[in-house]
Motif scaffolding. Sequence first.
Motif, PDB file in Angstrom:
ATOM      1  N   VAL A  84     -25.441 -34.049 -19.893  1.00 24.07           N
ATOM      2  CA  VAL A  84     -26.738 -33.869 -19.235  1.00 24.07           C
ATOM      3  C   VAL A  84     -26.584 -32.992 -17.986  1.00 24.07           C
ATOM      4  O   VAL A  84     -27.367 -32.064 -17.755  1.00 24.07           O
ATOM      5  CB  VAL A  84     -27.368 -35.224 -18.861  1.00 24.07           C
ATOM      6  CG1 VAL A  84     -28.640 -35.017 -18.044  1.00 24.07           C
ATOM      7  CG2 VAL A  84     -27.671 -36.033 -20.111  1.00 24.07           C
ATOM      8  N   ALA A  85     -25.553 -33.281 -17.185  1.00 26.30           N
ATOM      9  CA  ALA A  85     -25.346 -32.526 -15.951  1.00 26.30           C
ATOM     10  C   ALA A  85     -24.961 -31.078 -16.238  1.00 26.30           C
ATOM     11  O   ALA A  85     -25.417 -30.155 -15.547  1.00 26.30           O
ATOM     12  CB  ALA A  85     -24.276 -33.198 -15.095  1.00 26.30           C
ATOM     13  N   LEU A  86     -24.137 -30.865 -17.252  1.00 29.53           N
ATOM     14  CA  LEU A  86     -23.750 -29.504 -17.614  1.00 29.53           C
ATOM     15  C   LEU A  86     -24.967 -28.695 -18.054  1.00 29.53           C
ATOM     16  O   LEU A  86     -25.162 -27.553 -17.624  1.00 29.53           O
ATOM     17  CB  LEU A  86     -22.711 -29.522 -18.727  1.00 29.53           C
ATOM     18  CG  LEU A  86     -22.330 -28.151 -19.306  1.00 29.53           C
ATOM     19  CD1 LEU A  86     -21.650 -27.290 -18.252  1.00 29.53           C
ATOM     20  CD2 LEU A  86     -21.441 -28.307 -20.534  1.00 29.53           C
ATOM     21  N   ILE A 118     -19.287 -44.947 -12.396  1.00 22.60           N
ATOM     22  CA  ILE A 118     -18.338 -44.692 -11.312  1.00 22.60           C
ATOM     23  C   ILE A 118     -16.964 -44.299 -11.838  1.00 22.60           C
ATOM     24  O   ILE A 118     -16.254 -43.496 -11.228  1.00 22.60           O
ATOM     25  CB  ILE A 118     -18.228 -45.918 -10.383  1.00 22.60           C
ATOM     26  CG1 ILE A 118     -19.507 -46.038  -9.548  1.00 22.60           C
ATOM     27  CG2 ILE A 118     -17.019 -45.813  -9.466  1.00 22.60           C
ATOM     28  CD1 ILE A 118     -19.521 -47.213  -8.601  1.00 22.60           C
ATOM     29  N   SER A 119     -16.571 -44.827 -12.981  1.00 23.06           N
ATOM     30  CA  SER A 119     -15.245 -44.515 -13.532  1.00 23.06           C
ATOM     31  C   SER A 119     -15.234 -43.261 -14.400  1.00 23.06           C
ATOM     32  O   SER A 119     -14.178 -42.839 -14.874  1.00 23.06           O
ATOM     33  CB  SER A 119     -14.738 -45.703 -14.360  1.00 23.06           C
ATOM     34  OG  SER A 119     -15.632 -45.971 -15.432  1.00 23.06           O
ATOM     35  N   ASP A 120     -16.395 -42.651 -14.604  1.00 27.29           N
ATOM     36  CA  ASP A 120     -16.493 -41.460 -15.450  1.00 27.29           C
ATOM     37  C   ASP A 120     -16.246 -40.208 -14.601  1.00 27.29           C
ATOM     38  O   ASP A 120     -17.178 -39.536 -14.158  1.00 27.29           O
ATOM     39  CB  ASP A 120     -17.879 -41.405 -16.098  1.00 27.29           C
ATOM     40  CG  ASP A 120     -18.070 -40.198 -17.012  1.00 27.29           C
ATOM     41  OD1 ASP A 120     -17.076 -39.475 -17.259  1.00 27.29           O
ATOM     42  OD2 ASP A 120     -19.211 -39.977 -17.471  1.00 27.29           O
ATOM     43  N   LEU A 125     -17.919 -35.267 -11.955  1.00 27.49           N
ATOM     44  CA  LEU A 125     -17.656 -33.888 -11.556  1.00 27.49           C
ATOM     45  C   LEU A 125     -18.768 -32.963 -12.037  1.00 27.49           C
ATOM     46  O   LEU A 125     -19.219 -32.076 -11.311  1.00 27.49           O
ATOM     47  CB  LEU A 125     -16.310 -33.428 -12.119  1.00 27.49           C
ATOM     48  CG  LEU A 125     -15.889 -31.984 -11.802  1.00 27.49           C
ATOM     49  CD1 LEU A 125     -15.849 -31.746 -10.302  1.00 27.49           C
ATOM     50  CD2 LEU A 125     -14.536 -31.672 -12.436  1.00 27.49           C
ATOM     51  N   SER A 126     -19.231 -33.190 -13.252  1.00 24.36           N
ATOM     52  CA  SER A 126     -20.320 -32.378 -13.802  1.00 24.36           C
ATOM     53  C   SER A 126     -21.614 -32.584 -13.012  1.00 24.36           C
ATOM     54  O   SER A 126     -22.341 -31.632 -12.721  1.00 24.36           O
ATOM     55  CB  SER A 126     -20.539 -32.744 -15.277  1.00 24.36           C
ATOM     56  OG  SER A 126     -21.467 -31.895 -15.893  1.00 24.36           O
ATOM     57  N   SER A 174     -17.683 -25.548  -4.574  1.00 23.95           N
ATOM     58  CA  SER A 174     -18.508 -25.802  -5.751  1.00 23.95           C
ATOM     59  C   SER A 174     -18.652 -24.525  -6.577  1.00 23.95           C
ATOM     60  O   SER A 174     -18.504 -23.422  -6.062  1.00 23.95           O
ATOM     61  CB  SER A 174     -19.896 -26.293  -5.338  1.00 23.95           C
ATOM     62  OG  SER A 174     -20.618 -25.251  -4.702  1.00 23.95           O
ATOM     63  N   ILE A 175     -18.958 -24.684  -7.853  1.00 20.19           N
ATOM     64  CA  ILE A 175     -19.147 -23.528  -8.728  1.00 20.19           C
ATOM     65  C   ILE A 175     -20.313 -22.672  -8.240  1.00 20.19           C
ATOM     66  O   ILE A 175     -20.203 -21.449  -8.140  1.00 20.19           O
ATOM     67  CB  ILE A 175     -19.412 -23.981 -10.180  1.00 20.19           C
ATOM     68  CG1 ILE A 175     -18.167 -24.644 -10.769  1.00 20.19           C
ATOM     69  CG2 ILE A 175     -19.826 -22.790 -11.047  1.00 20.19           C
ATOM     70  CD1 ILE A 175     -18.407 -25.281 -12.130  1.00 20.19           C
ATOM     71  N   HIS A 176     -21.425 -23.298  -7.932  1.00 18.81           N
ATOM     72  CA  HIS A 176     -22.644 -22.564  -7.599  1.00 18.81           C
ATOM     73  C   HIS A 176     -22.498 -21.745  -6.326  1.00 18.81           C
ATOM     74  O   HIS A 176     -23.021 -20.633  -6.220  1.00 18.81           O
ATOM     75  CB  HIS A 176     -23.815 -23.525  -7.456  1.00 18.81           C
ATOM     76  CG  HIS A 176     -25.133 -22.854  -7.199  1.00 18.81           C
ATOM     77  ND1 HIS A 176     -25.624 -21.844  -7.990  1.00 18.81           N
ATOM     78  CD2 HIS A 176     -26.061 -23.048  -6.214  1.00 18.81           C
ATOM     79  CE1 HIS A 176     -26.796 -21.446  -7.532  1.00 18.81           C
ATOM     80  NE2 HIS A 176     -27.078 -22.149  -6.450  1.00 18.81           N
TER      81      HIS A 176
END
Length: 495
Positions: A84-86, A118-120, A125-126, A174-176
Amino acid sequence: MIRLVGIESLISAVHVCLNSLQKNEARSMLTAAGKDLVETMNLINTLERLGVSYHFEDEIEELLERFFNLKSNYADEAYDLYTVALHFRLFRQHGYRISCGVFKKFVDDNGKFKETIISDARGLLSLYEAAYLRVHGEDLLEEALAFTTDNLKSMAPYLSSTLGKQVDHALVQSIHFGNPRIEARNFISIYQEDESKNEFLLRWWKELDLVSKLPYARDRVVECFFWAMGVYHEPQYSVARIMLTKTIAMTSIIDDTMTPMVQLKNLKWDVSEIDRLPEYIKPFYSALLNLYEQFEEELSQQGRSYAVHYAKEALKELVRTYYVEAKWFIEGYLPPFSEYMGNALITCTYVYHTTTSLLGIKSVTKEDFEWLSNKPKMLVASLIICRLIDDIATYEVEKERGQIATGIESYMKENGVTKEVAVDKFFEMATNAWKDINEECLRPTSSNSREILMRILNLERIIDVTYKGNEDGYTQPQKVLKPHINALFIDPTVV
């Protein structure tokens, strides 16, 4: 040997793209993958992070438009946080108005992100990277950025080496906000840039010999090329890169020669005016006139010589504001903050540099230059970021050399606050300006082409990289820029 950081399932596809440059085969992969949303978005992300997506711009835009119009149900359990975040980040990066509501399924009834994610680490990161594309009023993404930052910092030491390196790098850059070419270099070990362009610029700079004639000025032509490369690294922009590099190098001379250079303020754009200048400034003024003659001659072959007028006008405006700055310095005057900013948004040089960055782009029209000359919201936001971040990084040095009229000093005096409070406020204003830029890059409100908007966005990314850690990476490049320059131009080995 190529080593990827990220999606292992796409290694073979990337080898094809980078090792043999079989672009037709890569296009076939995009077409085949286009039947599957998740697979295709992963492939697009990889191509973009490798820095080779410019080969497939049309195909990628067509796929993204098709997928966005599908209005996928991201509330479906099949879409995890990473996915979803990607997708959110990719759509936003390409100007699509995807709602941050897609993340609501990861939030509890109290508006907080669920403990279950939290553990993902991969998903966090995404989400962290996606949050940097937030616009005004998106409190959910403000919470996402704070939530992911805290949790990624806590788990980074315990992650696998590959994922841990990704997290460590992301927490710094960050990427952006990052320079696309540097980020590609961090993603793989191959840098694909025509080195002859570097050699040409170095020869041009040495032949001018302005360094020996103006020994106090910063000799930064390599850093200037690095700056221009951050604005556009794709092969079709080679002419534009050279034009912008030369312009930035000249601007640096003007900045370092500020007090005597203000005599240019009332000069006509004519070589006959040279006798009015001090002897040691004459070589620079002559070189400046010659440079614009070259630009005019080159652009006239495209029927675009009119573009040089806009660059000249932007330079004249810059010199006029340098004159005001020099006058403040001589008089020991500390202006109110609004007066300071009115002048300083021009002396940050980004009106001039943004205008010049468009000279070498054939698709840019007279109407585009007119739009830019009216200082639209997108440009003003970029000026605010450039000015404030520069002010933070250079404050102590400017204070030491007796410069009273600085942004920090003006804000402190006007508001009766400490330096620390002023710096925090500057960062807050810069963050809000980034939200303006993100908003202006979204469709359909942007009337200008993404080609132009991306130049403004990339100029801001260079600011984020150059002044990382509140360091003035341009004046002291060895602290910030040297590792990047070495990695991109000198030692393109595996990272």
